[in-house]
Design a protein around this motif. Structure first.
Motif, PDB file in Angstrom:
ATOM      1  N   ARG A  25       9.161   0.061  -0.730  1.00 45.61           N
ATOM      2  CA  ARG A  25       9.649  -1.102  -0.649  1.00 45.61           C
ATOM      3  C   ARG A  25      10.208  -0.948   1.162  1.00 45.61           C
ATOM      4  NH1 ARG A  25      11.752   0.885  -5.869  1.00 45.61           N
ATOM      5  NH2 ARG A  25      11.520  -1.108  -7.666  1.00 45.61           N
ATOM      6  N   GLN A  26      10.708  -0.200   1.959  1.00 45.18           N
ATOM      7  CA  GLN A  26      10.670  -0.525   2.790  1.00 45.18           C
ATOM      8  C   GLN A  26       9.823  -0.059   3.661  1.00 45.18           C
ATOM      9  OE1 GLN A  26      12.375   3.755   4.553  1.00 45.18           O
ATOM     10  NE2 GLN A  26      14.080   2.651   5.374  1.00 45.18           N
ATOM     11  N   ALA A  27       8.411  -0.013   3.215  1.00 46.23           N
ATOM     12  CA  ALA A  27       7.332  -0.351   4.006  1.00 46.23           C
ATOM     13  C   ALA A  27       6.640  -1.210   3.636  1.00 46.23           C
ATOM     14  CB  ALA A  27       6.260   0.850   3.625  1.00 46.23           C
ATOM     15  N   ASP A 101      -9.028   6.513  -3.898  1.00 46.39           N
ATOM     16  CA  ASP A 101      -9.164   7.621  -3.043  1.00 46.39           C
ATOM     17  C   ASP A 101      -7.642   9.109  -3.834  1.00 46.39           C
ATOM     18  OD1 ASP A 101      -8.344   9.590  -0.775  1.00 46.39           O
ATOM     19  OD2 ASP A 101      -7.744   8.489   0.471  1.00 46.39           O
ATOM     20  N   TYR A 102      -7.764  10.105  -2.929  1.00 44.11           N
ATOM     21  CA  TYR A 102      -7.386  11.031  -3.934  1.00 44.11           C
ATOM     22  C   TYR A 102      -6.172  12.431  -3.121  1.00 44.11           C
ATOM     23  CZ  TYR A 102      -7.736  14.969  -7.049  1.00 44.11           C
ATOM     24  OH  TYR A 102      -6.832  16.211  -8.370  1.00 44.11           O
ATOM     25  N   LEU A 103      -3.986  12.083  -3.773  1.00 39.99           N
ATOM     26  CA  LEU A 103      -3.720  12.825  -2.760  1.00 39.99           C
ATOM     27  C   LEU A 103      -3.135  13.510  -3.815  1.00 39.99           C
ATOM     28  CD1 LEU A 103      -2.286  12.671   0.177  1.00 39.99           C
ATOM     29  CD2 LEU A 103      -0.974  11.287  -0.812  1.00 39.99           C
ATOM     30  N   ASP A 108       3.070  14.311   2.166  1.00 46.42           N
ATOM     31  CA  ASP A 108       4.601  13.299   3.093  1.00 46.42           C
ATOM     32  C   ASP A 108       4.154  12.053   2.994  1.00 46.42           C
ATOM     33  OD1 ASP A 108       6.172  15.546   4.598  1.00 46.42           O
ATOM     34  OD2 ASP A 108       4.066  16.186   5.855  1.00 46.42           O
ATOM     35  N   PHE A 109       5.562  11.237   2.762  1.00 44.10           N
ATOM     36  CA  PHE A 109       5.163   9.713   2.452  1.00 44.10           C
ATOM     37  C   PHE A 109       4.262   8.997   3.350  1.00 44.10           C
ATOM     38  CE2 PHE A 109       6.209   5.169   2.621  1.00 44.10           C
ATOM     39  CZ  PHE A 109       5.535   4.645   1.258  1.00 44.10           C
ATOM     40  N   PRO A 110       4.469   9.130   4.986  1.00 44.12           N
ATOM     41  CA  PRO A 110       3.387   8.483   5.967  1.00 44.12           C
ATOM     42  C   PRO A 110       2.175   9.148   5.498  1.00 44.12           C
ATOM     43  CG  PRO A 110       5.201   9.671   6.747  1.00 44.12           C
ATOM     44  CD  PRO A 110       5.186  10.046   5.501  1.00 44.12           C
ATOM     45  N   GLU A 113       1.532   6.707   2.732  1.00 38.01           N
ATOM     46  CA  GLU A 113       1.445   5.277   2.917  1.00 38.01           C
ATOM     47  C   GLU A 113      -0.109   4.455   3.743  1.00 38.01           C
ATOM     48  OE1 GLU A 113       3.695   1.936   5.583  1.00 38.01           O
ATOM     49  OE2 GLU A 113       4.360   3.900   5.767  1.00 38.01           O
ATOM     50  N   ALA A 114      -0.235   5.697   5.075  1.00 33.12           N
ATOM     51  CA  ALA A 114      -1.915   5.589   5.720  1.00 33.12           C
ATOM     52  C   ALA A 114      -3.395   5.193   4.305  1.00 33.12           C
ATOM     53  CB  ALA A 114      -2.314   6.741   6.394  1.00 33.12           C
TER      54      ALA A 114
END
Length: 237
Positions: A25-27, A101-103, A108-110, A113-114
């Motif tokens: 939400r902040q992003a 994609d797969y994480l 880390d949130f950045p 987001e990327a």
């Protein structure tokens, strides 16, 4: 990215879901949270979202099944998998199920987001995240002069049909799905393992790479060999 972008977060860990949804939400995203796979599937297939972020270990319906079912109904919807399973077979299974994609956890949130922004750009080439454009643009991946449509099983370069063998198709699909990442020979071997239409094993990979490079000439897209690691799809000036 605009505030109108809607994201579905499917995560059954309440603490992690709260943290991720707050960061999203902040992003600039509007976030809907589903704590099980049945709810996630229902929302993704019946409501409008720009991206789905799906944990594999969901109760009721597992994340892999959610991805497979949603992909059949909404082939153009960007889907990103989150999981604590980091084995090669799990990554390949997720991508083959239809994830973009797969994480792996922890992350880390950045980085999340990327990756979200990257799959949104690939979903709407040249107009990241808007969801506008022609039907071809919304369902196909465009890189350089190459347009690759997995659902129609069609690839073109500057509008001209690109003739690919089944293994060349699988190879190009994997390279495009994992753009900006090095693809290992093991990953390619696993992607090929279900295809029985062509003879030859992983030892013939270099032949297929050579053929695909030739076919991609003039597309603005090339395959770079990363010595000791594998292959990387890259754009060419």
């Amino acid at each position: 990215m605009t505030a109108a972008m809607r994201a579905l977060l499917a995560e059954d860990d309440a603490i992690l879901a709260d943290a991720l949804s707050a960061n999203l939400r902040q992003a600039g995203f509007q976030v809907e949270v589903a704590d099980n796979g049945a709810v996630a599937e229902y929302l993704l297939t019946r409501q409008t979202f720009e991206v789905g972020i799906i944990d594999l270990g969901l109760p009721l319906v597992d994340g892999l099944t959610v991805v497979q079912r949603v992909r059949k109904i909404k082939p153009q919807l960007p889907l990103l998998i989150l999981t604590a399973l980091d084995g090669l077979e799990h990554r390949v299974a997720g991508l083959n199920a239809g994830a973009d994609d797969y994480l792996t956890k922890p992350f880390d949130f950045p980085e999340l987001e990327a990756r979200i922004r990257a799959v949104l750009r690939r979903a709407s080439p040249g107009d990241a995240g808007t969801g506008s454009g022609s039907d071809t643009g919304s369902s196909a991946t465009a890189v350089g002069q190459l347009v690759f449509d997995r659902d129609l099983r069609r690839a073109t370069i500057s509008g001209q049909a690109l003739e690919l063998t089944p293994r060349e198709w699988l190879l190009l699909d994997l390279l495009l799905t994992q753009r900006r990442k090095v693809i290992t020979k093991e990953q390619i071997g696993l992607a090929w393992s279900a295809d029985l239409s062509e003879s030859g094993g992983p030892s013939s990979l270099e032949v297929y790479i050579h053929r695909l490079r030739r076919k991609l000439e003039g597309s603005g897209v090339g395959i770079r060999t990363v010595r000791g690691l594998g292959y990387l799809l890259e754009t060419q000036d």
